[in-house]
Design a protein around this motif. Structure first.
Motif, PDB file in Angstrom:
ATOM      1  N   UNK A  79      32.788  67.549 101.537  1.00  0.00           N
ATOM      2  CA  UNK A  79      33.361  66.470 100.751  1.00  0.00           C
ATOM      3  C   UNK A  79      32.281  65.644 100.082  1.00  0.00           C
ATOM      4  N   UNK A  80      32.621  64.416  99.767  1.00  0.00           N
ATOM      5  CA  UNK A  80      31.730  63.565  98.984  1.00  0.00           C
ATOM      6  C   UNK A  80      30.427  63.254  99.722  1.00  0.00           C
ATOM      7  N   UNK A  81      30.500  63.000 101.019  1.00  0.00           N
ATOM      8  CA  UNK A  81      29.287  62.651 101.771  1.00  0.00           C
ATOM      9  C   UNK A  81      28.277  63.791 101.734  1.00  0.00           C
ATOM     10  N   UNK A  82      28.725  65.002 102.025  1.00  0.00           N
ATOM     11  CA  UNK A  82      27.811  66.146 101.995  1.00  0.00           C
ATOM     12  C   UNK A  82      27.310  66.414 100.580  1.00  0.00           C
ATOM     13  N   UNK A  83      28.142  66.144  99.587  1.00  0.00           N
ATOM     14  CA  UNK A  83      27.714  66.345  98.207  1.00  0.00           C
ATOM     15  C   UNK A  83      26.549  65.435  97.852  1.00  0.00           C
ATOM     16  N   UNK A  84      26.675  64.165  98.172  1.00  0.00           N
ATOM     17  CA  UNK A  84      25.579  63.229  97.884  1.00  0.00           C
ATOM     18  C   UNK A  84      24.316  63.630  98.645  1.00  0.00           C
ATOM     19  N   UNK A  90      18.200  68.261  96.560  1.00  0.00           N
ATOM     20  CA  UNK A  90      17.915  69.198  95.480  1.00  0.00           C
ATOM     21  C   UNK A  90      18.647  70.512  95.580  1.00  0.00           C
ATOM     22  N   UNK A  91      19.740  70.550  96.318  1.00  0.00           N
ATOM     23  CA  UNK A  91      20.538  71.774  96.446  1.00  0.00           C
ATOM     24  C   UNK A  91      21.358  71.975  95.175  1.00  0.00           C
ATOM     25  N   UNK A  92      21.430  73.224  94.713  1.00  0.00           N
ATOM     26  CA  UNK A  92      21.999  73.513  93.394  1.00  0.00           C
ATOM     27  C   UNK A  92      23.511  73.635  93.394  1.00  0.00           C
ATOM     28  N   UNK A  93      24.139  73.875  94.538  1.00  0.00           N
ATOM     29  CA  UNK A  93      25.585  74.022  94.557  1.00  0.00           C
ATOM     30  C   UNK A  93      26.058  74.651  95.846  1.00  0.00           C
ATOM     31  N   UNK A  94      27.369  74.850  95.915  1.00  0.00           N
ATOM     32  CA  UNK A  94      28.016  75.390  97.099  1.00  0.00           C
ATOM     33  C   UNK A  94      29.035  76.439  96.703  1.00  0.00           C
ATOM     34  N   UNK A  95      29.037  77.552  97.437  1.00  0.00           N
ATOM     35  CA  UNK A  95      30.088  78.567  97.344  1.00  0.00           C
ATOM     36  C   UNK A  95      30.566  78.804  98.763  1.00  0.00           C
ATOM     37  N   UNK A  96      31.834  78.513  99.023  1.00  0.00           N
ATOM     38  CA  UNK A  96      32.332  78.574 100.393  1.00  0.00           C
ATOM     39  C   UNK A  96      33.642  79.334 100.480  1.00  0.00           C
ATOM     40  N   UNK A  97      33.703  80.266 101.412  1.00  0.00           N
ATOM     41  CA  UNK A  97      34.959  80.953 101.715  1.00  0.00           C
ATOM     42  C   UNK A  97      35.683  80.090 102.733  1.00  0.00           C
ATOM     43  N   UNK A  98      36.342  79.063 102.200  1.00  0.00           N
ATOM     44  CA  UNK A  98      37.026  78.082 103.024  1.00  0.00           C
ATOM     45  C   UNK A  98      37.431  76.913 102.159  1.00  0.00           C
ATOM     46  N   UNK A  99      37.909  75.840 102.782  1.00  0.00           N
ATOM     47  CA  UNK A  99      38.399  74.694 102.042  1.00  0.00           C
ATOM     48  C   UNK A  99      37.379  73.580 101.915  1.00  0.00           C
ATOM     49  N   UNK A 100      37.590  72.741 100.906  1.00  0.00           N
ATOM     50  CA  UNK A 100      36.794  71.534 100.703  1.00  0.00           C
ATOM     51  C   UNK A 100      37.748  70.405 100.317  1.00  0.00           C
ATOM     52  N   UNK A 101      37.231  69.179 100.297  1.00  0.00           N
ATOM     53  CA  UNK A 101      38.053  68.051  99.873  1.00  0.00           C
ATOM     54  C   UNK A 101      37.224  67.124  98.987  1.00  0.00           C
ATOM     55  N   UNK A 102      37.817  66.005  98.569  1.00  0.00           N
ATOM     56  CA  UNK A 102      37.159  65.046  97.666  1.00  0.00           C
ATOM     57  C   UNK A 102      36.802  65.706  96.337  1.00  0.00           C
ATOM     58  N   UNK A 103      37.712  66.495  95.811  1.00  0.00           N
ATOM     59  CA  UNK A 103      37.398  67.268  94.610  1.00  0.00           C
ATOM     60  C   UNK A 103      37.140  66.378  93.392  1.00  0.00           C
ATOM     61  N   UNK A 104      37.873  65.289  93.252  1.00  0.00           N
ATOM     62  CA  UNK A 104      37.646  64.402  92.110  1.00  0.00           C
ATOM     63  C   UNK A 104      36.269  63.755  92.188  1.00  0.00           C
ATOM     64  N   UNK A 105      35.893  63.330  93.378  1.00  0.00           N
ATOM     65  CA  UNK A 105      34.585  62.705  93.554  1.00  0.00           C
ATOM     66  C   UNK A 105      33.457  63.701  93.303  1.00  0.00           C
ATOM     67  N   UNK A 106      33.659  64.938  93.745  1.00  0.00           N
ATOM     68  CA  UNK A 106      32.649  65.973  93.522  1.00  0.00           C
ATOM     69  C   UNK A 106      32.484  66.239  92.029  1.00  0.00           C
ATOM     70  N   UNK A 107      33.593  66.268  91.302  1.00  0.00           N
ATOM     71  CA  UNK A 107      33.507  66.455  89.851  1.00  0.00           C
ATOM     72  C   UNK A 107      32.759  65.292  89.202  1.00  0.00           C
ATOM     73  N   UNK A 108      33.066  64.077  89.606  1.00  0.00           N
ATOM     74  CA  UNK A 108      32.391  62.916  89.035  1.00  0.00           C
ATOM     75  C   UNK A 108      30.883  62.962  89.293  1.00  0.00           C
ATOM     76  N   UNK A 109      30.512  63.508  90.429  1.00  0.00           N
ATOM     77  CA  UNK A 109      29.094  63.640  90.760  1.00  0.00           C
ATOM     78  C   UNK A 109      28.438  64.812  90.022  1.00  0.00           C
ATOM     79  N   UNK A 110      29.258  65.693  89.439  1.00  0.00           N
ATOM     80  CA  UNK A 110      28.729  66.817  88.685  1.00  0.00           C
ATOM     81  C   UNK A 110      28.116  67.904  89.539  1.00  0.00           C
ATOM     82  N   UNK A 111      28.581  68.019  90.784  1.00  0.00           N
ATOM     83  CA  UNK A 111      28.020  69.005  91.704  1.00  0.00           C
ATOM     84  C   UNK A 111      28.902  70.248  91.702  1.00  0.00           C
ATOM     85  N   UNK A 112      28.337  71.429  91.383  1.00  0.00           N
ATOM     86  CA  UNK A 112      29.171  72.629  91.307  1.00  0.00           C
ATOM     87  C   UNK A 112      29.562  73.158  92.689  1.00  0.00           C
TER      88      UNK A 112
END
Length: 205
Positions: A79-84, A90-112
């Motif tokens: 979610x948002x905490x791990x994204x920040x 300096x991590x470039x992004x996340x690809x996960x075979x599973x669920x995530x949350x805080x999708x709007x916040x992640x988009x606002x942060x621009x994290x893929x």
């Protein structure tokens, strides 16, 4: 590692590779326009537990894409905490075979982030997981350093040893497509470009 500005699409890389490098299309970008590119840092997690993700954010090299096997579980593993935290590392992004949350916040942060689902169910923090060892995500085996590319159409994982040859083939394919576009704009038909046989080349349709 290729320059991200060169803009290889996931579809072009699949065609160039002529191999099963495409990740299950159910694992998709969580926001439109998200662009994922970088070397994989594999994470073996567990469904409903995100301790491994916290450890991975602390351990992964800068520029890495975290590639996580969470068993496809519909929990909010990220979610948002791990994204920040990931952005600060300096991590470039996340690809996960599973669920995530805080999708709007992640988009606002621009994290893929590419995930199988959005889910609000909370997680445990008990299983430390395994970091850096190959995982199977979306039907594709991903090892550390493999090239991950994702866009609105999907995601691919290119084995490290194949990257130079596939990128050369991708360059050739892009050049060919540019030629096709020019010919189409000059009035040719797709039937002409692909050399379909005489039964299909009438003037009707």
């Amino acid at each position: 590692m290729p320059d991200p500005a060169r803009g290889y699409s996931s579809a072009t890389l699949v065609e160039a590779a002529k191999a099963a490098i495409d990740i299950d299309p159910a694992i998709r970008a969580t926001w439109q326009g998200a662009r994922l590119i970088g070397p994989a840092f594999p994470v073996q997690g567990a469904g409903g537990d995100n301790l491994a993700l916290h450890l991975a954010v602390a351990a992964a090299p800068r520029g890495s894409v975290l590639v996580v096997d969470a068993g496809g579980a519909a929990y909010g593993h990220w979610g948002e905490v791990l994204t920040v935290a990931a952005q600060q590392r300096g991590i470039a992004g996340l690809l996960i075979d599973g669920g995530i949350r805080d999708t709007s916040e992640i988009q606002q942060l621009g994290f893929p982030v590419f995930a199988r689902s959005a889910a609000i169910r909370g997680t445990r923090k008990d299983f430390p997981g395994v970091l850096g060892r190959a995982v199977t995500v979306g039907g594709v085996v991903v090892s550390e350093g493999d090239l991950i590319v994702g866009d609105d159409d999907g995601a691919v994982a290119l084995p490290t040893a194949t990257v130079p040859a596939v990128l050369d083939a991708a360059d050739a394919r892009v050049a060919q497509e540019q030629e096709y576009f020019a010919r189409l704009r000059a009035g040719e038909r797709t039937l002409d470009l692909y050399g379909f046989g005489a039964p299909y080349r009438g003037d009707r349709g």
